[in-house]
Design a protein around this motif. Structure first.
Motif, PDB file in Angstrom:
ATOM      1  N   MET A   1       9.718  -4.483 -14.894  1.00 49.76           N
ATOM      2  CA  MET A   1       9.060  -5.525 -14.151  1.00 49.76           C
ATOM      3  C   MET A   1       8.028  -4.883 -13.239  1.00 49.76           C
ATOM      4  O   MET A   1       8.239  -3.787 -12.737  1.00 49.76           O
ATOM      5  CB  MET A   1      10.078  -6.298 -13.307  1.00 49.76           C
ATOM      6  N   GLU A   2       6.927  -5.578 -13.051  1.00 54.99           N
ATOM      7  CA  GLU A   2       5.892  -5.106 -12.150  1.00 54.99           C
ATOM      8  C   GLU A   2       5.255  -6.288 -11.453  1.00 54.99           C
ATOM      9  O   GLU A   2       5.323  -7.424 -11.923  1.00 54.99           O
ATOM     10  CB  GLU A   2       4.844  -4.291 -12.898  1.00 54.99           C
ATOM     11  N   ILE A   3       4.661  -6.001 -10.327  1.00 50.92           N
ATOM     12  CA  ILE A   3       3.944  -7.009  -9.553  1.00 50.92           C
ATOM     13  C   ILE A   3       2.507  -6.538  -9.442  1.00 50.92           C
ATOM     14  O   ILE A   3       2.251  -5.384  -9.076  1.00 50.92           O
ATOM     15  CB  ILE A   3       4.571  -7.180  -8.163  1.00 50.92           C
ATOM     16  N   LYS A   4       1.569  -7.433  -9.757  1.00 46.63           N
ATOM     17  CA  LYS A   4       0.149  -7.113  -9.677  1.00 46.63           C
ATOM     18  C   LYS A   4      -0.551  -8.177  -8.868  1.00 46.63           C
ATOM     19  O   LYS A   4      -0.251  -9.363  -8.993  1.00 46.63           O
ATOM     20  CB  LYS A   4      -0.479  -7.068 -11.068  1.00 46.63           C
ATOM     21  N   THR A   5      -1.510  -7.738  -8.062  1.00 44.39           N
ATOM     22  CA  THR A   5      -2.334  -8.667  -7.294  1.00 44.39           C
ATOM     23  C   THR A   5      -3.587  -7.924  -6.846  1.00 44.39           C
ATOM     24  O   THR A   5      -3.735  -6.730  -7.084  1.00 44.39           O
ATOM     25  CB  THR A   5      -1.560  -9.238  -6.084  1.00 44.39           C
ATOM     26  N   SER A   6      -4.466  -8.627  -6.203  1.00 40.33           N
ATOM     27  CA  SER A   6      -5.633  -8.021  -5.567  1.00 40.33           C
ATOM     28  C   SER A   6      -5.475  -8.184  -4.066  1.00 40.33           C
ATOM     29  O   SER A   6      -4.941  -9.198  -3.596  1.00 40.33           O
ATOM     30  CB  SER A   6      -6.933  -8.692  -6.020  1.00 40.33           C
ATOM     31  N   ILE A   7      -5.934  -7.180  -3.332  1.00 41.38           N
ATOM     32  CA  ILE A   7      -5.815  -7.251  -1.876  1.00 41.38           C
ATOM     33  C   ILE A   7      -7.169  -6.975  -1.236  1.00 41.38           C
ATOM     34  O   ILE A   7      -8.099  -6.526  -1.911  1.00 41.38           O
ATOM     35  CB  ILE A   7      -4.749  -6.271  -1.342  1.00 41.38           C
ATOM     36  N   PHE A   8      -7.271  -7.236   0.033  1.00 46.23           N
ATOM     37  CA  PHE A   8      -8.496  -7.036   0.809  1.00 46.23           C
ATOM     38  C   PHE A   8      -9.668  -7.778   0.176  1.00 46.23           C
ATOM     39  O   PHE A   8     -10.700  -7.200  -0.147  1.00 46.23           O
ATOM     40  CB  PHE A   8      -8.817  -5.552   1.001  1.00 46.23           C
ATOM     41  N   GLU A   9      -9.450  -9.089  -0.004  1.00 45.75           N
ATOM     42  CA  GLU A   9     -10.464  -9.993  -0.565  1.00 45.75           C
ATOM     43  C   GLU A   9     -10.954  -9.521  -1.933  1.00 45.75           C
ATOM     44  O   GLU A   9     -12.131  -9.598  -2.260  1.00 45.75           O
ATOM     45  CB  GLU A   9     -11.628 -10.153   0.415  1.00 45.75           C
ATOM     46  N   GLY A  10     -10.014  -9.010  -2.741  1.00 49.36           N
ATOM     47  CA  GLY A  10     -10.324  -8.600  -4.099  1.00 49.36           C
ATOM     48  C   GLY A  10     -10.936  -7.215  -4.234  1.00 49.36           C
ATOM     49  O   GLY A  10     -11.325  -6.810  -5.329  1.00 49.36           O
ATOM     50  N   ALA A  11     -11.009  -6.480  -3.129  1.00 51.86           N
ATOM     51  CA  ALA A  11     -11.635  -5.149  -3.167  1.00 51.86           C
ATOM     52  C   ALA A  11     -10.791  -4.130  -3.924  1.00 51.86           C
ATOM     53  O   ALA A  11     -11.333  -3.175  -4.487  1.00 51.86           O
ATOM     54  CB  ALA A  11     -11.902  -4.653  -1.753  1.00 51.86           C
ATOM     55  N   TYR A  12      -9.473  -4.312  -3.911  1.00 52.41           N
ATOM     56  CA  TYR A  12      -8.582  -3.368  -4.570  1.00 52.41           C
ATOM     57  C   TYR A  12      -7.558  -4.110  -5.415  1.00 52.41           C
ATOM     58  O   TYR A  12      -7.006  -5.120  -4.980  1.00 52.41           O
ATOM     59  CB  TYR A  12      -7.809  -2.526  -3.545  1.00 52.41           C
ATOM     60  N   ASP A  13      -7.295  -3.576  -6.592  1.00 53.26           N
ATOM     61  CA  ASP A  13      -6.164  -4.046  -7.377  1.00 53.26           C
ATOM     62  C   ASP A  13      -4.928  -3.316  -6.868  1.00 53.26           C
ATOM     63  O   ASP A  13      -4.977  -2.117  -6.564  1.00 53.26           O
ATOM     64  CB  ASP A  13      -6.366  -3.741  -8.860  1.00 53.26           C
ATOM     65  N   PHE A  14      -3.832  -4.037  -6.758  1.00 52.12           N
ATOM     66  CA  PHE A  14      -2.578  -3.471  -6.281  1.00 52.12           C
ATOM     67  C   PHE A  14      -1.502  -3.751  -7.314  1.00 52.12           C
ATOM     68  O   PHE A  14      -1.419  -4.846  -7.860  1.00 52.12           O
ATOM     69  CB  PHE A  14      -2.167  -4.100  -4.943  1.00 52.12           C
ATOM     70  N   GLU A  15      -0.682  -2.745  -7.579  1.00 57.72           N
ATOM     71  CA  GLU A  15       0.428  -2.892  -8.519  1.00 57.72           C
ATOM     72  C   GLU A  15       1.609  -2.086  -7.997  1.00 57.72           C
ATOM     73  O   GLU A  15       1.450  -0.987  -7.477  1.00 57.72           O
ATOM     74  CB  GLU A  15       0.020  -2.373  -9.892  1.00 57.72           C
ATOM     75  N   ILE A  16       2.788  -2.649  -8.122  1.00 58.52           N
ATOM     76  CA  ILE A  16       4.004  -1.921  -7.797  1.00 58.52           C
ATOM     77  C   ILE A  16       5.007  -2.170  -8.917  1.00 58.52           C
ATOM     78  O   ILE A  16       5.133  -3.296  -9.402  1.00 58.52           O
ATOM     79  CB  ILE A  16       4.601  -2.313  -6.426  1.00 58.52           C
ATOM     80  N   LYS A  17       5.665  -1.093  -9.328  1.00 64.69           N
ATOM     81  CA  LYS A  17       6.685  -1.244 -10.366  1.00 64.69           C
ATOM     82  C   LYS A  17       7.784  -0.219 -10.147  1.00 64.69           C
ATOM     83  O   LYS A  17       7.582   0.809  -9.494  1.00 64.69           O
ATOM     84  CB  LYS A  17       6.090  -1.122 -11.761  1.00 64.69           C
ATOM     85  N   LEU A  18       8.931  -0.549 -10.682  1.00 64.33           N
ATOM     86  CA  LEU A  18      10.083   0.339 -10.596  1.00 64.33           C
ATOM     87  C   LEU A  18       9.863   1.486 -11.564  1.00 64.33           C
ATOM     88  O   LEU A  18       9.652   1.280 -12.751  1.00 64.33           O
ATOM     89  CB  LEU A  18      11.355  -0.437 -10.942  1.00 64.33           C
ATOM     90  N   ASP A  19       9.881   2.702 -11.043  1.00 59.01           N
ATOM     91  CA  ASP A  19       9.656   3.881 -11.871  1.00 59.01           C
ATOM     92  C   ASP A  19      10.977   4.468 -12.358  1.00 59.01           C
ATOM     93  O   ASP A  19      11.090   4.878 -13.492  1.00 59.01           O
ATOM     94  CB  ASP A  19       8.872   4.927 -11.064  1.00 59.01           C
ATOM     95  N   GLU A  20      11.970   4.462 -11.472  1.00 58.37           N
ATOM     96  CA  GLU A  20      13.280   5.002 -11.825  1.00 58.37           C
ATOM     97  C   GLU A  20      14.352   4.271 -11.019  1.00 58.37           C
ATOM     98  O   GLU A  20      14.360   4.335  -9.790  1.00 58.37           O
ATOM     99  CB  GLU A  20      13.336   6.497 -11.512  1.00 58.37           C
ATOM    100  N   TYR A  21      15.213   3.553 -11.697  1.00 59.56           N
ATOM    101  CA  TYR A  21      16.286   2.812 -11.032  1.00 59.56           C
ATOM    102  C   TYR A  21      17.480   3.716 -10.780  1.00 59.56           C
ATOM    103  O   TYR A  21      17.916   4.435 -11.679  1.00 59.56           O
ATOM    104  CB  TYR A  21      16.715   1.616 -11.880  1.00 59.56           C
ATOM    105  N   LYS A  22      17.980   3.688  -9.550  1.00 61.68           N
ATOM    106  CA  LYS A  22      19.188   4.426  -9.194  1.00 61.68           C
ATOM    107  C   LYS A  22      20.149   3.431  -8.546  1.00 61.68           C
ATOM    108  O   LYS A  22      19.881   2.949  -7.443  1.00 61.68           O
ATOM    109  CB  LYS A  22      18.864   5.573  -8.249  1.00 61.68           C
ATOM    110  N   PRO A  23      21.240   3.086  -9.214  1.00 64.06           N
ATOM    111  CA  PRO A  23      22.124   2.031  -8.732  1.00 64.06           C
ATOM    112  C   PRO A  23      22.749   2.309  -7.365  1.00 64.06           C
ATOM    113  O   PRO A  23      23.118   1.384  -6.668  1.00 64.06           O
ATOM    114  CB  PRO A  23      23.199   1.925  -9.815  1.00 64.06           C
ATOM    115  N   GLN A  24      22.835   3.543  -6.961  1.00 63.53           N
ATOM    116  CA  GLN A  24      23.421   3.878  -5.658  1.00 63.53           C
ATOM    117  C   GLN A  24      22.372   3.963  -4.553  1.00 63.53           C
ATOM    118  O   GLN A  24      22.667   4.408  -3.457  1.00 63.53           O
ATOM    119  CB  GLN A  24      24.176   5.214  -5.754  1.00 63.53           C
ATOM    120  N   GLY A  25      21.163   3.537  -4.835  1.00 63.83           N
ATOM    121  CA  GLY A  25      20.068   3.617  -3.867  1.00 63.83           C
ATOM    122  C   GLY A  25      19.148   4.771  -4.209  1.00 63.83           C
ATOM    123  O   GLY A  25      19.461   5.608  -5.048  1.00 63.83           O
ATOM    124  N   GLY A  26      18.019   4.821  -3.558  1.00 59.70           N
ATOM    125  CA  GLY A  26      17.058   5.893  -3.803  1.00 59.70           C
ATOM    126  C   GLY A  26      16.182   5.670  -5.011  1.00 59.70           C
ATOM    127  O   GLY A  26      15.598   6.619  -5.535  1.00 59.70           O
TER     128      GLY A  26
END
Length: 66
Positions: A1-26
């Motif tokens: 899963m990932e989240i994508k949007t534009s920020i700063f009035e469309g000046a930058y594309d922003f994306e965040i996604k899970l790179d490595e899941y660790k069930p105990q945190g971290g």
């Protein structure tokens, strides 16, 4: 899963996604801002967020341009 949007009035594309899941945190996340990629854990992000917020507060509180 990932989240994508534009920020700063469309000046930058922003994306965040899970790179490595660790069930105990971290779990590791990949943040992309424009063409820059940052790989961080939640704790690292919280530390970065605090650094940026505190730095902005310090600069605002100590501004001598007014």
């Amino acid at each position: 899963m990932e989240i994508k949007t534009s920020i700063f009035e469309g000046a930058y594309d922003f994306e965040i996604k899970l790179d490595e899941y660790k069930p105990q945190g971290g779990s590791v996340f990949q943040l992309t801002l424009g063409d820059q990629i940052l790989i961080v854990t939640r704790d690292e992000w919280n530390n970065l967020e605090n650094l940026v917020t505190n730095s902005m507060d310090f600069l605002d509180d100590n501004c001598d341009y007014v």
